[in-house]
Design an enzyme around this catalytic site. Structure first.
Site, PDB file in Angstrom:
ATOM      1  N   LEU A   1       0.805  -1.215   0.000  1.00 53.73           N
ATOM      2  CA  LEU A   1       0.000   0.000   0.000  1.00 53.73           C
ATOM      3  C   LEU A   1       0.844   1.273   0.000  1.00 53.73           C
ATOM      4  CD1 LEU A   1      -2.745   1.423   0.208  1.00 53.73           C
ATOM      5  CD2 LEU A   1      -2.697   0.998   2.662  1.00 53.73           C
ATOM      6  N   CYS A   2       1.931   1.268   0.741  1.00 56.42           N
ATOM      7  CA  CYS A   2       2.730   2.493   0.932  1.00 56.42           C
ATOM      8  C   CYS A   2       3.170   3.173  -0.368  1.00 56.42           C
ATOM      9  CB  CYS A   2       3.936   2.207   1.821  1.00 56.42           C
ATOM     10  SG  CYS A   2       3.491   1.647   3.470  1.00 56.42           S
ATOM     11  N   PRO A   3       3.646   2.420  -1.366  1.00 54.22           N
ATOM     12  CA  PRO A   3       4.092   3.101  -2.585  1.00 54.22           C
ATOM     13  C   PRO A   3       3.000   3.912  -3.273  1.00 54.22           C
ATOM     14  CG  PRO A   3       4.889   0.845  -2.574  1.00 54.22           C
ATOM     15  CD  PRO A   3       3.932   0.982  -1.422  1.00 54.22           C
TER      16      PRO A   3
END
Length: 183
Positions: free
Chosen positions: A54-56
């Site tokens: 999710l972070c990217p």
């Protein structure tokens, strides 16, 4: 958790440089402090861990919007618990992160995330917290999302515009819209 009106904590963290400098081991690393960029607003956002799914999606979007924030006199600092070396390996391994224009700070000792009060009690990692900090180091906006929910960088930019408008900004206000005048 720190909130609007609180002073953003002092910090001194190792960082991976943004842009091409962050991909060259000779120029990749530096120390970033709260005193850096003191004449600019700061967007400080946290993510739980490097090499996640999710972070990217958030990091890349903040990267694409970096010129919009810079146009408003704001610098971006991304922060996670990973080391600056892990940040570099992640950027090298993930093509969409290669051109990331802002520094990735390493809060490996959890000092900044603890001072902000944003560590998830179960996982021990930072929640998806976002802080807009003015030139006096006062927190003017904070939002925190669950680990499973990405944030909206466009909304962060809209809030920065509203804060810098210096007036009452109604719901869904956008830069250039009329502001409210007190009666």
């Amino acid at each position: 958790m720190l909130t609007v009106g609180d002073r953003f904590p002092s910090f001194k963290l190792n960082a991976l440089e943004g842009g091409a400098r962050g991909l060259d081991p000779k120029t990749a690393f530096r120390i970033v402090t709260d005193a850096d960029d003191s004449t600019q607003w700061k967007l400080v956002f946290f993510w739980p861990k490097d090499f996640s799914t999710l972070c990217p999606t958030e990091i890349v979007t903040f990267g694409r919007m970096a010129p919009d924030f810079a146009e408003r006199g704001a610098v971006i600092y991304g922060v996670s618990l990973d080391s600056e070396l892990a940040h570099m390996n992640w950027r090298l391994a993930q093509p969409e992160l290669r051109d990331l224009p802002f520094p990735m700070l390493s809060d490996i000792k959890r000092e900044l995330s603890s001072a902000c009060g944003i560590l998830d009690h179960n996982e021990g990692v930072p929640l998806r917290a976002t802080f807009l900090v003015d030139t006096e180091s006062t927190i003017r906006h904070v939002s925190v999302n669950d680990l499973a929910v990405g944030r909206n960088p466009q909304e962060v930019l809209r809030v920065l515009d509203a804060l810098q408008a210096g007036a009452l900004c109604p719901c869904n206000w956008q830069k250039g819209d009329e502001v409210l005048r007190a009666a």
